[in-house]
Design a protein around this motif. Sequence first.
Motif, short mmCIF file in Angstrom:
data_model
loop_
_atom_site.label_atom_id
_atom_site.label_comp_id
_atom_site.label_asym_id
_atom_site.label_seq_id
_atom_site.Cartn_x
_atom_site.Cartn_y
_atom_site.Cartn_z
N PRO A 1 0.83 -1.21 0.00
CA PRO A 1 0.00 0.00 0.00
C PRO A 1 0.86 1.26 0.00
O PRO A 1 1.84 1.35 0.75
CB PRO A 1 -0.79 -0.11 1.31
CG PRO A 1 -0.79 -1.55 1.65
CD PRO A 1 0.48 -2.12 1.11
N ASN B 1 -5.49 -6.95 -1.87
CA ASN B 1 -5.90 -6.75 -0.48
C ASN B 1 -6.40 -8.05 0.17
O ASN B 1 -7.44 -8.07 0.85
CB ASN B 1 -6.98 -5.68 -0.41
CG ASN B 1 -6.74 -4.71 0.73
OD1 ASN B 1 -5.61 -4.59 1.19
ND2 ASN B 1 -7.76 -4.03 1.19
N TRP C 1 -13.88 -4.74 1.46
CA TRP C 1 -12.64 -5.42 1.10
C TRP C 1 -11.54 -4.42 0.70
O TRP C 1 -10.45 -4.43 1.27
CB TRP C 1 -12.96 -6.41 -0.03
CG TRP C 1 -11.82 -6.77 -0.92
CD1 TRP C 1 -10.60 -7.25 -0.55
CD2 TRP C 1 -11.80 -6.69 -2.35
NE1 TRP C 1 -9.81 -7.47 -1.66
CE2 TRP C 1 -10.53 -7.13 -2.77
CE3 TRP C 1 -12.74 -6.29 -3.31
CZ2 TRP C 1 -10.18 -7.19 -4.12
CZ3 TRP C 1 -12.38 -6.35 -4.65
CH2 TRP C 1 -11.12 -6.80 -5.04
N ILE C 2 -11.89 -3.54 -0.25
CA ILE C 2 -10.87 -2.62 -0.79
C ILE C 2 -10.33 -1.70 0.31
O ILE C 2 -9.15 -1.39 0.34
CB ILE C 2 -11.47 -1.76 -1.93
CG1 ILE C 2 -11.83 -2.62 -3.13
CG2 ILE C 2 -10.55 -0.63 -2.33
CD1 ILE C 2 -10.71 -2.99 -4.02
N TYR C 3 -11.20 -1.23 1.17
CA TYR C 3 -10.76 -0.27 2.18
C TYR C 3 -10.35 -0.93 3.49
O TYR C 3 -10.13 -0.25 4.50
CB TYR C 3 -11.85 0.80 2.41
CG TYR C 3 -11.90 1.76 1.25
CD1 TYR C 3 -11.09 2.89 1.21
CD2 TYR C 3 -12.71 1.51 0.15
CE1 TYR C 3 -11.10 3.74 0.13
CE2 TYR C 3 -12.74 2.35 -0.95
CZ TYR C 3 -11.93 3.47 -0.94
OH TYR C 3 -11.92 4.32 -2.02
N GLY C 4 -10.26 -2.25 3.48
CA GLY C 4 -9.69 -2.94 4.63
C GLY C 4 -10.59 -3.04 5.84
O GLY C 4 -10.12 -3.32 6.94
N PRO D 1 -6.37 0.79 3.41
CA PRO D 1 -5.24 0.12 2.78
C PRO D 1 -4.14 1.13 2.48
O PRO D 1 -4.42 2.29 2.36
CB PRO D 1 -5.82 -0.45 1.49
CG PRO D 1 -7.02 0.37 1.20
CD PRO D 1 -7.54 0.84 2.54
#
Lengths: 439, 147
Positions: free
Chosen positions: A35, A70, B27-30, B147
């Motif tokens: 990241p 991710n 998912w993408i932003y954790g 992320p």
Amino acid sequence: MSEPIIRLENVNFWYERGKPNEYHALKDVSCDIYPGEYAAFFGSSGSGKTTLLYLISGIEPGQDGRIVINGRDISTFTRQELAIYRQIGVGMIFQQFNLIPSLTVVQNVILPMSFLGVSEDRSKREAMKLLERVNIAHLADRYPDELSGGQQQRVGIVRALANNPPIIIADEPLGNLDSSNADTVLQFLKELNEKDGRTIIMVTHEAWSLRDAKKIFYMKDGVVTKEDGVGEQAVQQALSKTMYGRLSPGMSEHQLAAHSFSNLFLRGYAAPELKRFEFFLAQRLDGKIDADVFRNVLDRPWREGGLGLWRQKAAKVSSIIEDVIAERRTVGDIYHQLETDREAPLKDDIEKLRRWLLEDYHGVLNSLQVMQLDEVLNERIRGVITPEHVSEILSLPRSRAGLGFATPTAHRICERLEFILKEGHPQLSSFAPTAPSHR
Amino acid sequence: MSHDPKTRILLVDDDEIIRIYFHDVFWIYGFERTCDLAVAQNLDDAEKAVADPASRPDVVFLDLAIPKKVEDRTIIDPENSFAFLERIKRDPATKDIKVLIFSGHSEKEFQEEAEAKGADGYIHKEQTMPKDLVEIINNVVGKAVHP
């Protein structure tokens, strides 16, 4: 250390898989990108780097190996899942900008937002903020063909940012831009990385465009041959002498110089032209052909075995190469000069030439006519067609695939074109009159 | 030392695209590191998830226009979602669940009714960009990791 945002594990990819013309484009590629990194895949055309980007961005479905974003393997995603991932997970910037010609600038930017059901008024407010960020809000209601290449690429970047994705993927984003616009785009990518904390991934074959990348994956024939973390060191300094050597360990010094120069001299040209140029340049550096033969090859039309460069460019290139041969300048000097003062891509030269040729034309060309005229200029510059052909195409009616100019106008444009190709023009840098000094 | 449990979030929406969109944002932003996201495509499944202490959510994102089978007919009536909201807020075992209406309808009367029945927020889908959704989830979770 945090988990990678992108992890490729033994990724293989084939085009035309199972057919006689099967092509193994990626071979067991594995790599990690973390990241907030600014990573680049660097290699010549055909090395597989664009295929890799398309897999990471979900444009191309995976075939073999894991593509983990991710923590989740997107190669197992359904089409709908991939479609939404492409909207919010990654933003793509393309070499050819890929804007929709029938939509205005702001409509192009709104498009990815409408996919997620966001209303037009909210999308428009958001799009205008983004356009302001790259100083083109005043162009919001224009159509793409009314913008310069640099402006179109800024729209392309803004569209990639529309849904605020954490990953930005740039596929040869500078290939169609002049030096100043390329610098602006690089500066903006750097800002997105350093200020916004976005992960940037760029593929390129131009070493100078790697200047802000913090990690470089070298690619050749579908394989990542080496990975470099370059820290604070300027990448071009680290690369200039060694990059092609790493990619092509079997090449001689002259072959390496020819290979690296071909990408810098002929920006925006196709692979066959680069290869032919590289071949003759290596021959000249090896002393197998003399200066006149080399210069003639550059100037001679493509279909007659030459490169089809226009006379001024051929003279400039051959003059620089003769300096290297006479040891007046080193390969490193030239490389450094071309990296910092880059050749305009062919598309830009043609656009400048077209604008100059139409300076005193008072009619209006539609976008199709502009494309046709650019194609004619391109073919004439390369010697693919004769002046008579140009004149004929310009004056043929549009119903017969011509440009539809009145005959006197077609003749005038043709005369101006031939004049500039022979004599050059001081106000058009790429078509400057041949001079003994270098740019 | 006790381990901080993940926040349990339930999305109730019949639109598959919205459900995938939510999943992808998590998912993408954790958010998956700090939250468990469950989805229900109808109110019956949502009722079951809320009723069972083992699956009871901390936060519900609730669509207003969810089709409901009544005998042989399919009825889309916001009152069904409002009734579900009311039941959550009336029951002492579930009244602390945060309920955020997540709707394509922005009419004032719906917003007023939601507020009267105890909703903790009203989100208009058409005005919500992915970054707004991230902020909303951050606010209700308070511990998401970007992320």
